[in-house]
Design a protein around this motif. Structure first.
Motif, PDB file in Angstrom:
ATOM      1  N   ILE A 213       0.553  -1.315   0.159  1.00 50.69           N
ATOM      2  CA  ILE A 213      -0.037   0.015  -0.277  1.00 50.69           C
ATOM      3  C   ILE A 213       0.898   1.666   0.239  1.00 50.69           C
ATOM      4  O   ILE A 213       0.440   2.208  -0.247  1.00 50.69           O
ATOM      5  N   ASP A 214       2.278   1.632   0.543  1.00 57.85           N
ATOM      6  CA  ASP A 214       2.845   2.283   0.269  1.00 57.85           C
ATOM      7  C   ASP A 214       3.882   2.460   0.330  1.00 57.85           C
ATOM      8  O   ASP A 214       4.163   3.839  -0.875  1.00 57.85           O
ATOM      9  N   ASN A 215       4.496   1.054  -1.014  1.00 52.97           N
ATOM     10  CA  ASN A 215       5.791   1.012  -1.418  1.00 52.97           C
ATOM     11  C   ASN A 215       5.049  -0.083  -2.745  1.00 52.97           C
ATOM     12  O   ASN A 215       6.026  -1.289  -2.683  1.00 52.97           O
ATOM     13  N   PRO A 216       3.984  -0.253  -3.309  1.00 52.26           N
ATOM     14  CA  PRO A 216       3.578  -0.745  -4.667  1.00 52.26           C
ATOM     15  C   PRO A 216       5.421  -1.290  -5.769  1.00 52.26           C
ATOM     16  O   PRO A 216       4.898  -2.285  -5.758  1.00 52.26           O
ATOM     17  N   GLN A 217       6.085  -0.241  -5.738  1.00 48.08           N
ATOM     18  CA  GLN A 217       7.017  -0.373  -7.265  1.00 48.08           C
ATOM     19  C   GLN A 217       7.635  -1.503  -6.024  1.00 48.08           C
ATOM     20  O   GLN A 217       8.076  -2.588  -6.989  1.00 48.08           O
ATOM     21  N   ALA A 218       7.547  -1.143  -5.047  1.00 45.96           N
ATOM     22  CA  ALA A 218       9.511  -1.994  -4.323  1.00 45.96           C
ATOM     23  C   ALA A 218       8.567  -3.381  -3.998  1.00 45.96           C
ATOM     24  O   ALA A 218       8.601  -4.686  -4.267  1.00 45.96           O
ATOM     25  N   ALA A 219       7.048  -3.900  -3.937  1.00 49.15           N
ATOM     26  CA  ALA A 219       6.359  -4.805  -4.005  1.00 49.15           C
ATOM     27  C   ALA A 219       6.566  -5.896  -5.169  1.00 49.15           C
ATOM     28  O   ALA A 219       6.403  -6.617  -4.703  1.00 49.15           O
ATOM     29  N   LEU A 220       5.917  -5.633  -6.024  1.00 42.13           N
ATOM     30  CA  LEU A 220       5.644  -5.549  -7.338  1.00 42.13           C
ATOM     31  C   LEU A 220       7.319  -6.056  -7.962  1.00 42.13           C
ATOM     32  O   LEU A 220       6.916  -7.408  -8.097  1.00 42.13           O
ATOM     33  N   ALA A 221       8.000  -5.018  -7.433  1.00 42.53           N
ATOM     34  CA  ALA A 221       9.787  -6.138  -7.620  1.00 42.53           C
ATOM     35  C   ALA A 221       9.725  -7.307  -6.852  1.00 42.53           C
ATOM     36  O   ALA A 221      10.685  -8.486  -7.229  1.00 42.53           O
ATOM     37  N   GLY A 222       9.617  -7.076  -5.379  1.00 43.33           N
ATOM     38  CA  GLY A 222       9.650  -8.362  -4.248  1.00 43.33           C
ATOM     39  C   GLY A 222       9.102  -9.569  -5.017  1.00 43.33           C
ATOM     40  O   GLY A 222       9.258 -10.644  -5.033  1.00 43.33           O
ATOM     41  N   ARG A 223       7.718  -9.360  -5.155  1.00 43.19           N
ATOM     42  CA  ARG A 223       7.056 -10.767  -6.101  1.00 43.19           C
ATOM     43  C   ARG A 223       7.055 -10.648  -6.872  1.00 43.19           C
ATOM     44  O   ARG A 223       7.318 -11.873  -7.517  1.00 43.19           O
ATOM     45  N   ALA A 224       7.900 -10.309  -8.382  1.00 41.62           N
ATOM     46  CA  ALA A 224       8.296 -10.550  -9.637  1.00 41.62           C
ATOM     47  C   ALA A 224       9.399 -11.820  -9.037  1.00 41.62           C
ATOM     48  O   ALA A 224       9.725 -12.000  -9.958  1.00 41.62           O
ATOM     49  N   GLN A 225      10.364 -11.446  -8.461  1.00 42.76           N
ATOM     50  CA  GLN A 225      11.433 -12.056  -8.033  1.00 42.76           C
ATOM     51  C   GLN A 225      11.587 -13.109  -7.096  1.00 42.76           C
ATOM     52  O   GLN A 225      11.658 -14.316  -7.757  1.00 42.76           O
ATOM     53  N   VAL A 226      10.535 -13.552  -6.665  1.00 40.11           N
ATOM     54  CA  VAL A 226       9.457 -15.069  -5.910  1.00 40.11           C
ATOM     55  C   VAL A 226       9.295 -15.726  -7.261  1.00 40.11           C
ATOM     56  O   VAL A 226       9.654 -16.931  -7.513  1.00 40.11           O
ATOM     57  N   LEU A 227       8.554 -15.076  -7.635  1.00 41.07           N
ATOM     58  CA  LEU A 227       7.790 -15.643  -9.095  1.00 41.07           C
ATOM     59  C   LEU A 227       9.098 -16.221 -10.307  1.00 41.07           C
ATOM     60  O   LEU A 227       8.864 -17.433 -10.958  1.00 41.07           O
ATOM     61  N   THR A 228       9.796 -15.191 -10.036  1.00 43.75           N
ATOM     62  CA  THR A 228      11.090 -15.957 -11.087  1.00 43.75           C
ATOM     63  C   THR A 228      12.005 -16.659 -11.262  1.00 43.75           C
ATOM     64  O   THR A 228      11.942 -17.563 -11.944  1.00 43.75           O
ATOM     65  N   ARG A 229      12.005 -16.664  -9.713  1.00 44.32           N
ATOM     66  CA  ARG A 229      12.558 -18.094  -9.035  1.00 44.32           C
ATOM     67  C   ARG A 229      12.111 -19.041  -9.119  1.00 44.32           C
ATOM     68  O   ARG A 229      12.867 -20.492  -9.238  1.00 44.32           O
ATOM     69  N   LEU A 230      10.881 -19.225  -8.895  1.00 44.06           N
ATOM     70  CA  LEU A 230       9.819 -20.771  -8.623  1.00 44.06           C
ATOM     71  C   LEU A 230       9.745 -21.168 -10.097  1.00 44.06           C
ATOM     72  O   LEU A 230       9.523 -22.008 -10.350  1.00 44.06           O
ATOM     73  N   ALA A 231       9.776 -19.842 -11.345  1.00 42.81           N
ATOM     74  CA  ALA A 231      10.196 -20.626 -12.597  1.00 42.81           C
ATOM     75  C   ALA A 231      10.783 -21.598 -12.618  1.00 42.81           C
ATOM     76  O   ALA A 231      11.042 -22.404 -13.874  1.00 42.81           O
ATOM     77  N   GLU A 232      12.711 -20.748 -12.511  1.00 41.85           N
ATOM     78  CA  GLU A 232      13.644 -21.157 -12.884  1.00 41.85           C
ATOM     79  C   GLU A 232      13.879 -22.200 -12.323  1.00 41.85           C
ATOM     80  O   GLU A 232      14.539 -23.748 -12.803  1.00 41.85           O
ATOM     81  N   ALA A 233      13.397 -23.057 -10.995  1.00 41.44           N
ATOM     82  CA  ALA A 233      13.462 -23.702 -10.170  1.00 41.44           C
ATOM     83  C   ALA A 233      12.273 -25.190 -10.169  1.00 41.44           C
ATOM     84  O   ALA A 233      12.210 -26.014 -10.440  1.00 41.44           O
ATOM     85  N   GLY A 234      11.725 -24.732 -11.760  1.00 41.65           N
ATOM     86  CA  GLY A 234      10.071 -24.943 -12.032  1.00 41.65           C
ATOM     87  C   GLY A 234       9.057 -25.420 -11.139  1.00 41.65           C
ATOM     88  O   GLY A 234       8.272 -26.223 -12.037  1.00 41.65           O
ATOM     89  N   MET A 235       9.397 -25.084 -10.346  1.00 41.81           N
ATOM     90  CA  MET A 235       7.779 -25.274  -9.603  1.00 41.81           C
ATOM     91  C   MET A 235       6.921 -24.558 -10.438  1.00 41.81           C
ATOM     92  O   MET A 235       5.179 -25.371 -10.064  1.00 41.81           O
ATOM     93  N   ILE A 236       6.656 -23.479 -10.990  1.00 44.87           N
ATOM     94  CA  ILE A 236       5.899 -22.873 -11.252  1.00 44.87           C
ATOM     95  C   ILE A 236       5.679 -22.942 -13.104  1.00 44.87           C
ATOM     96  O   ILE A 236       6.965 -22.133 -13.766  1.00 44.87           O
ATOM     97  N   GLY A 237       4.729 -22.626 -14.248  1.00 49.19           N
ATOM     98  CA  GLY A 237       5.250 -21.914 -15.569  1.00 49.19           C
ATOM     99  C   GLY A 237       5.554 -21.120 -15.655  1.00 49.19           C
ATOM    100  O   GLY A 237       5.554 -19.956 -15.109  1.00 49.19           O
ATOM    101  N   SER A 238       6.161 -20.223 -16.536  1.00 42.57           N
ATOM    102  CA  SER A 238       6.934 -19.061 -17.147  1.00 42.57           C
ATOM    103  C   SER A 238       5.228 -18.508 -17.782  1.00 42.57           C
ATOM    104  O   SER A 238       4.789 -17.448 -17.697  1.00 42.57           O
ATOM    105  N   ALA A 239       4.051 -19.336 -17.959  1.00 37.82           N
ATOM    106  CA  ALA A 239       2.805 -18.245 -18.656  1.00 37.82           C
ATOM    107  C   ALA A 239       2.328 -17.621 -17.022  1.00 37.82           C
ATOM    108  O   ALA A 239       2.029 -16.780 -16.994  1.00 37.82           O
TER     109      ALA A 239
END
Length: 701
Positions: A213-239
């Motif tokens: 709510i206070d820092n949406p850009q930092a929150a977006l970046a942190g969430r994207a980092q988690v999703l990228t690592r999980l996709a690279e580990a094969g836990m979720i698909g890229s789509a």
């Protein structure tokens, strides 16, 4: 020879390793005994009060004002748990609190990068840090590691995971995945989207910086980092990762449920109350009645509080409890369902029930309603009028005071009070060191709405009393003795009388009022401080209180015109409201001790009072009190007044002698015009009576 030496050296090394391991275990065991883990933060949980179906009613913060609710791993989305462990601690279920492989990988990565780019903290180590907040530097890391080993020795992996899910920081005063999911997404964490799960994984790593709510850009970046690592580990698909990265972030804190705040607070204050407290309330009914109370309060011309209590009769469970219609308003946190107030006339049915049960009176016993002095006590009816000879049935339906006091005198106020107190009902006597007096019949005692509703359930349940409860209906209530307050015949007689009482003006027009036979009683305390209406059908009891918590009088606010309409509206809302009071049968099963519902025996035809009858003063028959009269059309016709009393009668209008032609009990009055007038009459012995009336023009103006 060298082979033997090598073998001996190997054995020595093995012994040293075993000794070192044993020493470490002994050190950890000693540390565990000397410095046990401090789980007070985990134990200091918020409280969640839910209804009988598990729907949230109200959250209450911890003693430190933190939103932190203990979380069971089974109550969390399995996808979130799987992604959390894959991102934070892949070997959580295989290590012993410290993961040597993770430490090695982190060391290699950090050496290659020339700086710290990866950590080796396990979830257990993070729990140790959240519980103990160790010092900074390598000493803190050692302490954190030892505490992690200690936690693994004491608790199961499931317990440790529960601690993490409860204590993980999410920014500000929000801790734990349950409260984060509630406040950010407005839902429990049992069904999170992929984007929501990734955000909740990213936030604890930097809760202040990434607060969405206070820092949406930092929150977006942190969430994207988690999703990228999980996709690279094969836990979720890229789509899937791309879709999750595009999910909108929460823009504001979601409001937490806030229903039944008074009862929820009381339940949360109970000793050893669990983090999640299940009650007997119905959340949907609670919300409807809170809305009804707010709407009805808006109609009052002055500030007044409304309290509502609804209970189901067979189980004695409370279905709804409105302690105050405006919790945030003045004195709104005072629970008026538990406040001690004067009950007015609401105790009269129990006086008659005990007298019926004792065989002292019958519903059709005739009593003379006339001015009567009981020692130094001189009760009067609410309208200052007397009805003469009247049955007990009619006296209760009209809530006459002299008959009720006369019956209580026959029973004995001490015996009546003791019978109610034996049930566990709170009765706050005005002078506790003196014996109870006859004024109890008219409200001269303090009681709570909850106790009164509990008493009325006994009348609805054939005279059997059990206290009300708000506990989880799925759990059998603690063994509570059932007291037979009165026998079934007496309870049914009172119920039949109350069910046939005329409804207050305007009640008949309420739409969808399916409970045609509601047994009910209203009451008004001295000085118009409390207005009551309590009614029951075969299935439910409804209690209403209207007044001001500070006891400020509200002139003209009666139980019949303020509380009764709300009570009947409440019956409209209750499910199962059509289960109304059954008519009294023509005959009851034979019971030589209980009075018959048919005509009374000869000994009970008339009630002989003990009080001294006072000669009755004059009574104005026309005009009746508090009515509007139309002025004669031509302005010259006179209004004929009528009274009954010892002649000669003298008439006054607004204190001035009436210039009229008196003819026995009648007099003629030529009004000066429209307006309010006080008409008085004085008999030959100086006794007086007055009424207030209003004259309007023929067109109503």
């Amino acid at each position: 020879m060298s082979r033997v030496i090598g073998t001996a050296k190997g054995r020595s090394r093995l012994k040293l390793a075993l000794a070192a391991g044993l020493g470490l275990l002994l050190a950890v065991a000693a540390l565990d005994r000397l410095l046990p883990p401090d789980t007070s933060r985990y134990d200091d949980s918020s409280r969640l009060v839910v209804d009988r179906h598990g729907e949230a009613l109200r959250y209450l913060p911890t003693s430190q004002g933190i939103w932190r609710l203990q979380v069971d791993p089974d109550a969390v989305d399995p996808q979130y748990l799987a992604l959390l462990l894959a991102y934070e601690d892949q070997r959580f279920h295989r290590h012993f609190g410290i993961d040597p492989l993770a430490i090695g990988r982190a060391a290699i990565s950090n050496l290659a990068a020339g700086r710290i780019v990866s950590g080796a903290s396990t979830i257990t180590m993070q729990v140790a840090r959240l519980l103990h907040k160790p010092r900074r530097g390598w000493r803190g890391k050692v302490e954190q590691s030892l505490r992690a080993l200690q936690l693994e020795l004491r608790y199961s992996k499931r317990d440790i995971l529960s601690m993490y899910l409860t204590l993980a920081p999410f920014g500000g005063n929000i801790e734990g995945v349950h409260m984060a999911s509630r406040i950010f997404f407005g839902k429990v964490p049992a069904s999170l989207s992929l984007g929501e799960a990734a955000l909740l994984i990213a936030l604890p790593q930097s809760p202040t910086l990434r607060r969405p709510i206070d820092n949406p850009q930092a929150a977006l970046a942190g969430r994207a980092q988690v999703l990228t690592r999980l996709a690279e580990a094969g836990m979720i698909g890229s789509a899937e990762a791309a879709w999750a990265k595009a999910e909108p972030l929460p823009r504001e804190r979601q409001a937490l449920p806030f229903n039944a705040p008074h009862l929820a607070s009381a339940e949360a204050r109970r000793n050893a109350a669990p983090p999640i407290i299940r009650t007997s309330l119905e959340a949907s009914l609670q919300r409807k009645l809170e809305q009804l109370a707010r709407q009805e309060a808006g109609w009052f011309p002055d500030p007044a509080t409304i309290a509502i209590l609804v209970a189901e009769i067979p189980s004695r469970r409370i279905l709804a409890a409105v302690g105050h219609h405006d919790f945030a308003g003045p004195q709104g946190q005072v629970d008026m369902t538990m406040a001690i107030r004067s009950p007015g006339s609401t105790l009269k049915p129990f006086i008659y029930a005990m007298a019926f049960d004792a065989g002292d009176i019958h519903p059709d016993t005739v009593i003379d309603d006339r001015p009567t002095r009981f020692g130094t006590y001189l009760p009067r009816n609410f309208d200052r009028q007397f009805q003469g000879r009247i049955t007990m049935r009619a006296a209760l339906q009209q809530s006459l005071n002299v008959p009720a006091v006369a019956v209580l005198e026959r029973l004995g106020p001490g015996q009546f009070t003791a019978a109610l107190q034996t049930l566990g009902v709170t009765m706050a006597l005005h002078q506790p060191n003196e014996p109870p007096g006859l004024a109890i019949a008219l409200g001269g005692v303090g009681m709570t709405l909850r106790d009164l509703v509990g008493l009325y359930t006994s009348l609805a349940d054939n005279g059997q009393y059990r206290p009300l409860s708000a506990s989880d209906p799925a759990i059998p209530a603690a063994a509570m003795a059932t007291h037979m307050f009165v026998r079934p015949a007496a309870a049914r007689q009172v119920g039949d009388i109350l069910a046939n009482a005329p409804r207050p003006m305007g009640i008949q027009g309420i739409a969808n009022n399916l409970a045609d036979r509601v047994a009910y009683k209203t009451g008004t305390s001295y000085g118009f401080r409390d207005a009551w209406a309590i009614g029951y059908t075969d299935s439910h009891v409804v209690g209403i209180w209207v007044g001001r918590p500070d006891g400020t009088p509200r002139p003209g606010a009666y139980g019949s015109n303020t509380a009764a309409p709300i009570m009947f509206h409440t019956f409209d809302i209750i499910d199962g409201r059509s289960s109304d009071i059954a008519p009294l049968p023509d005959s009851e099963p034979h019971d030589t001790q209980a009075p018959s519902p048919r005509l009374p025996p000869q000994a009970l035809r008339n009630f002989q009072r003990n009080g001294s009858v006072i000669a009755e003063g004059p009574r104005i028959l026309f005009p009746p009190p508090q009515v509007e009269l139309a002025l004669p059309a031509d302005g010259n016709d006179r209004v004929v007044l009528e009274a009954r009393g010892k002649q000669p009668l003298r008439w006054y209008v607004d204190g001035a002698p009436l210039a009229s032609r008196s003819q026995g009990n009648n007099a003629e009055w030529l009004p000066s015009g429209p307006g309010f007038f006080r008409i008085s009459v004085i008999d030959a012995e100086g006794r007086s009576s007055s009424v207030r009336t209003r004259l309007v023009k023929g067109d109503g103006r």
